[in-house]
Design an enzyme around this catalytic site. Structure first.
Site, PDB file in Angstrom:
ATOM      1  N   ARG A   1      73.504  70.887  -9.329  1.00 30.16           N
ATOM      2  CA  ARG A   1      74.098  71.045 -10.655  1.00 30.16           C
ATOM      3  C   ARG A   1      75.307  70.140 -10.889  1.00 30.16           C
ATOM      4  O   ARG A   1      75.404  69.468 -11.914  1.00 30.16           O
ATOM      5  CB  ARG A   1      74.560  72.510 -10.865  1.00 30.16           C
ATOM      6  CG  ARG A   1      73.460  73.462 -11.232  1.00 30.16           C
ATOM      7  CD  ARG A   1      73.713  74.820 -10.605  1.00 30.16           C
ATOM      8  NE  ARG A   1      73.536  74.681  -9.171  1.00 30.16           N
ATOM      9  CZ  ARG A   1      72.367  74.880  -8.574  1.00 30.16           C
ATOM     10  NH1 ARG A   1      71.355  75.317  -9.268  1.00 30.16           N
ATOM     11  NH2 ARG A   1      72.215  74.673  -7.279  1.00 30.16           N
ATOM     12  N   THR A   2      76.247  70.146  -9.934  1.00 29.63           N
ATOM     13  CA  THR A   2      77.516  69.447 -10.201  1.00 29.63           C
ATOM     14  C   THR A   2      77.313  67.938 -10.257  1.00 29.63           C
ATOM     15  O   THR A   2      77.795  67.272 -11.177  1.00 29.63           O
ATOM     16  CB  THR A   2      78.550  69.828  -9.127  1.00 29.63           C
ATOM     17  OG1 THR A   2      78.527  71.248  -8.962  1.00 29.63           O
ATOM     18  CG2 THR A   2      79.939  69.396  -9.511  1.00 29.63           C
TER      19      THR A   2
ATOM     20  N   LYS B   1      79.801  54.965  10.095  1.00 26.44           N
ATOM     21  CA  LYS B   1      80.343  54.011  11.087  1.00 26.44           C
ATOM     22  C   LYS B   1      81.838  54.256  11.275  1.00 26.44           C
ATOM     23  O   LYS B   1      82.588  53.338  11.574  1.00 26.44           O
ATOM     24  CB  LYS B   1      80.110  52.586  10.597  1.00 26.44           C
ATOM     25  CG  LYS B   1      78.657  52.223  10.404  1.00 26.44           C
ATOM     26  CD  LYS B   1      78.547  50.781   9.920  1.00 26.44           C
ATOM     27  CE  LYS B   1      77.570  50.642   8.793  1.00 26.44           C
ATOM     28  NZ  LYS B   1      77.680  49.361   8.104  1.00 26.44           N
TER      29      LYS B   1
ATOM     30  N   ARG C   1      83.203  65.604  -4.020  1.00 27.64           N
ATOM     31  CA  ARG C   1      82.896  66.881  -3.350  1.00 27.64           C
ATOM     32  C   ARG C   1      83.002  66.613  -1.862  1.00 27.64           C
ATOM     33  O   ARG C   1      82.447  65.627  -1.348  1.00 27.64           O
ATOM     34  CB  ARG C   1      81.502  67.373  -3.693  1.00 27.64           C
ATOM     35  CG  ARG C   1      81.095  68.559  -2.823  1.00 27.64           C
ATOM     36  CD  ARG C   1      79.849  69.232  -3.296  1.00 27.64           C
ATOM     37  NE  ARG C   1      80.092  70.009  -4.507  1.00 27.64           N
ATOM     38  CZ  ARG C   1      79.221  70.869  -5.024  1.00 27.64           C
ATOM     39  NH1 ARG C   1      78.072  71.079  -4.415  1.00 27.64           N
ATOM     40  NH2 ARG C   1      79.490  71.545  -6.127  1.00 27.64           N
TER      41      ARG C   1
ATOM     42  N   HIS D   1      86.921  74.760  -7.118  1.00 26.84           N
ATOM     43  CA  HIS D   1      85.799  74.128  -7.810  1.00 26.84           C
ATOM     44  C   HIS D   1      86.131  74.286  -9.306  1.00 26.84           C
ATOM     45  O   HIS D   1      85.536  75.106 -10.008  1.00 26.84           O
ATOM     46  CB  HIS D   1      84.497  74.844  -7.442  1.00 26.84           C
ATOM     47  CG  HIS D   1      83.244  74.122  -7.827  1.00 26.84           C
ATOM     48  ND1 HIS D   1      83.223  73.029  -8.671  1.00 26.84           N
ATOM     49  CD2 HIS D   1      81.942  74.354  -7.485  1.00 26.84           C
ATOM     50  CE1 HIS D   1      81.970  72.618  -8.818  1.00 26.84           C
ATOM     51  NE2 HIS D   1      81.178  73.402  -8.112  1.00 26.84           N
TER      52      HIS D   1
END
Ligand code: CP
Length: 353
Positions: A64-65, A92, A114, A142
């Site tokens: 969704r986000t 890396k 996120r 959030h």
């Protein structure tokens, strides 16, 4: 009467609701409301972000986000770069901050991040010059999820004060619960955290008082809205949960929902564990606003991106030019264009061609 919203949004970052004023939360929601007609793309949105570039820097999975930030930015005319952690140079050992700074050096207006570590969005915001929007950091915040929850609540109740929202389930691992708590407290509403003791543990980080209960059936009659949370198995190292026991105490069934206030609605941030925290009947039933929340998410993210990038642009205009990349003055740019344009006989030759 006191002014409801600030005249101008001044933040280029949206990192959490803990630090926002009630005026700023309302300003975000009122702006999102204006964007709602464009959220499903039935109507072409104003191209407020034309020429801007947004990076979706997702170091955790999302449906969704990520999708709604992408659609929000694209519908406003921005270009969106999707960063995929697994195939990036993070593998890396490049640091997150080096990653952000290097991509910013290619020209960015906003980073949507996120990350599984609490505070990562703030650390990136300190390291770059562009806008940074938190799309979820560990069990911390959030903010756009809570804002879209508030928009859905406001659509149902016409207000955001004097509401009681039962937030039920895996509170311990939930950034959604925390952002909702901060926002609802500022808006004059009540959040009650409900769950078994092991999910109400580890709330020492909260900076506002919170009501908690282990008895969902006792709390439901007080609730205007019930927000069910996903059991976050991926964060459950060392947590022993008896699923049948959990369902007996906390699964939202139609019978249980009937205990809530008349007209109560059901929210869930998704993704849903169907048949665990909520039954299919309730998730897909008439009281559920779960898919409406998702639509509100596009409008909220349009608002957040346009306000934060707007604040960044005002900052850029008032900043001294960098010695490394001196921008051309308006006058200078005009001269350059004129210099590039052919003149006299060359121009005539050009026109004949
Ligand atoms: N609500 C939410 O954050 O969903 P995603 O994890 O799918 O983005």
């Amino acid at each position: 009467m006191a002014k409801r919203t600030p005249a101008q949004w001044t933040r280029k970052h949206l990192l959490g609701l803990e630090d926002l004023s009630v005026g700023e939360i309302r300003h975000l929601l009122d702006t999102a409301e204006k964007f709602l007609p464009y959220a499903t793309a039935r109507k072409a949105a104003p191209q407020k972000l034309k020429g801007r570039t947004v990076l979706n820097l997702f170091c955790e999975d999302s449906t969704r986000t990520r999708t709604s930030f992408t659609l929000a930015a694209e519908r406003l005319g921005a270009r969106v770069i999707q960063f995929h952690a697994a195939t990036s140079s993070l593998s890396k050992n490049e640091t997150l901050l080096d990653t952000a700074r290097n991509i910013e050096a290619m020209g960015l207006d906003a980073i949507v991040i996120r990350h599984p570590e609490r505070g990562a969005p703030e650390a990136v915001a300190d390291a770059v010059r562009c806008a940074v929007l938190n799309a979820g950091d560990d069990a911390h915040e959030h903010p756009t999820q809570a804002l879209l929850d508030f928009l859905a609540l406001r659509h149902k109740f016409g207000r955001l004060d004097d509401l009681t929202v039962g937030i039920v389930g895996d509170i311990r691992h939930s950034r959604v619960a925390r952002s909702n708590l901060y926002g609802l407290a500022k808006l004059g509403s009540r959040a009650i955290f409900v769950g078994p003791p092991l999910f109400l543990d580890g709330l020492d980080d909260l900076t506002v008082p919170v009501e908690t209960s282990t008895d969902l059936d006792a709390v439901l009659p007080e609730c205007d809205a019930v927000m069910m949370l996903r059991v976050q198995f991926e964060r459950h190292e060392g947590v022993a949960l008896d699923l049948e026991d959990y369902k007996r105490g906390y699964q939202l069934t139609a019978k249980r929902l009937a205990r809530a206030k008349k007209g109560a609605i059901v929210l869930h941030p998704g993704p849903i564990n169907r048949g665990l925290e909520i039954t299919d009947e309730v998730a897909d039933g008439p009281e559920s606003v779960i898919l409406h929340q998702v639509t509100c998410g596009v409008a909220v993210r349009m608002a957040a991106l346009s306000l934060c990038i707007g604040a960044l642009e005002r900052e850029r205009k008032s900043a001294k030019p960098s010695p490394l990349t001196p921008p051309l003055s308006h006058k200078g740019r005009g001269r350059d264009k004129r210099a590039a344009r052919p003149k006299g006989r060359a121009a005539k030759r050009g026109r004949k061609r």
